[in-house]
Design an enzyme around this catalytic site. Structure first.
Site, mmCIF file in Angstrom:
data_model
loop_
_atom_site.group_PDB
_atom_site.id
_atom_site.type_symbol
_atom_site.label_atom_id
_atom_site.label_comp_id
_atom_site.label_asym_id
_atom_site.label_seq_id
_atom_site.Cartn_x
_atom_site.Cartn_y
_atom_site.Cartn_z
ATOM 1 N N LYS A 52 0.835 -1.205 0.000
ATOM 2 C CA LYS A 52 0.000 0.000 0.000
ATOM 3 C C LYS A 52 0.873 1.259 0.000
ATOM 4 O O LYS A 52 0.664 2.169 -0.808
ATOM 5 C CB LYS A 52 -0.912 -0.010 1.232
ATOM 6 C CG LYS A 52 -1.772 1.212 1.334
ATOM 7 C CD LYS A 52 -2.591 1.209 2.614
ATOM 8 C CE LYS A 52 -2.822 2.628 3.065
ATOM 9 N NZ LYS A 52 -2.899 2.779 4.497
ATOM 10 N N ASP A 60 -6.958 0.920 1.056
ATOM 11 C CA ASP A 60 -7.029 1.288 2.471
ATOM 12 C C ASP A 60 -8.434 0.973 2.972
ATOM 13 O O ASP A 60 -9.243 0.358 2.261
ATOM 14 C CB ASP A 60 -6.656 2.762 2.684
ATOM 15 C CG ASP A 60 -7.782 3.706 2.266
ATOM 16 O OD1 ASP A 60 -8.732 3.261 1.581
ATOM 17 O OD2 ASP A 60 -7.729 4.882 2.643
#
Ligand code: SF4
Length: 219
Positions: A127, A146
């Site tokens: 991420k 997320d």
């Protein structure tokens, strides 16, 4: 929701993308940064913390530490104190320092531009690497997943589950690569402004006709 064919889902995704592009033409990463190193550090700090809080902390942090060498050479306790209010500060400080030491040692203090090189750095998951690649370098290697992206993907019936790696793969099949960075911003912005975890504002939602609102009744 009745079973949707792959072709229909792709078409609906395109319409969602067009709508979100219109609604959020200025969507961007809400972490403040002026170079790739700052974005990398800010993203490490953003785990389990709001962007607003991170921006308050980095406003001071980046005045004091201007390069990877500065972070690598600083006493760990000093970095810990500086990032304490972002939570999990010991781990975050350790990651920032180890990551910056590796940048100095292997990359001349610069942030690398590939997923493999970034992912190998301390505290840098897929991420974080996607955030840096997409926003600091304009490279679409993946989709940032997320909590907002997980929630909205599910409600919109685009991808199921909470496994970020699997979800990212599903989303990458649905969304054109050129839009991967934008897509994350649009979902995050929509999640923050309209489709909150509790009490999503479906009535006024700009994409309500395209959304099956999966799981929304639970709230
Ligand atoms: S219709 Fe409701 S659940 Fe669907 S995206 Fe909009 S706010 Fe979220």
């Amino acid at each position: 929701m009745p079973r949707e064919s792959t072709a229909a889902k792709l078409k609906r995704t395109q319409r969602i993308l067009s709508a979100l592009r219109r609604v959020y033409p200025d969507a961007h990463c809400e972490l403040n940064f002026s170079n790739p190193l700052q974005l990398l550090v800010a993203t490490i700090l953003s785990a389990q913390c709001t962007d607003k809080r991170v921006n308050l902390v980095t406003a001071e942090l980046f005045k004091k530490y201007r390069s990877a060498k500065d972070f690598a050479a600083a006493p760990l306790a000093e970095i810990e104190a500086a990032v304490k209010s972002t939570g999990f500060f010991r781990n975050k400080a350790k990651s920032i320092q180890a990551c910056c030491a590796a940048l100095v040692e292997k990359f001349g203090g610069e942030v690398p531009r590939t997923m493999d090189e970034l992912h190998a750095l301390a505290g840098v998951g897929r991420k974080t690497a996607n955030v840096v690649l997409g926003n600091a370098f304009g490279v679409n290697v993946g989709v940032v997943v997320d909590t907002h992206v997980i929630r909205l993907s599910s409600r919109l019936g685009l991808a199921k589950g909470t496994d970020a790696v699997k979800l990212e793969q599903e989303l990458m099949k649905l969304v054109p690569q050129n839009d991967w960075t934008w897509f994350s911003h649009w979902l995050i912005w929509h999640g923050r402004r309209r489709c909150a975890a509790r009490k999503p504002d479906c009535l006024n939602c700009e994409i309500k006709t395209l959304c099956p609102q999966i799981g929304v009744k639970d709230f």
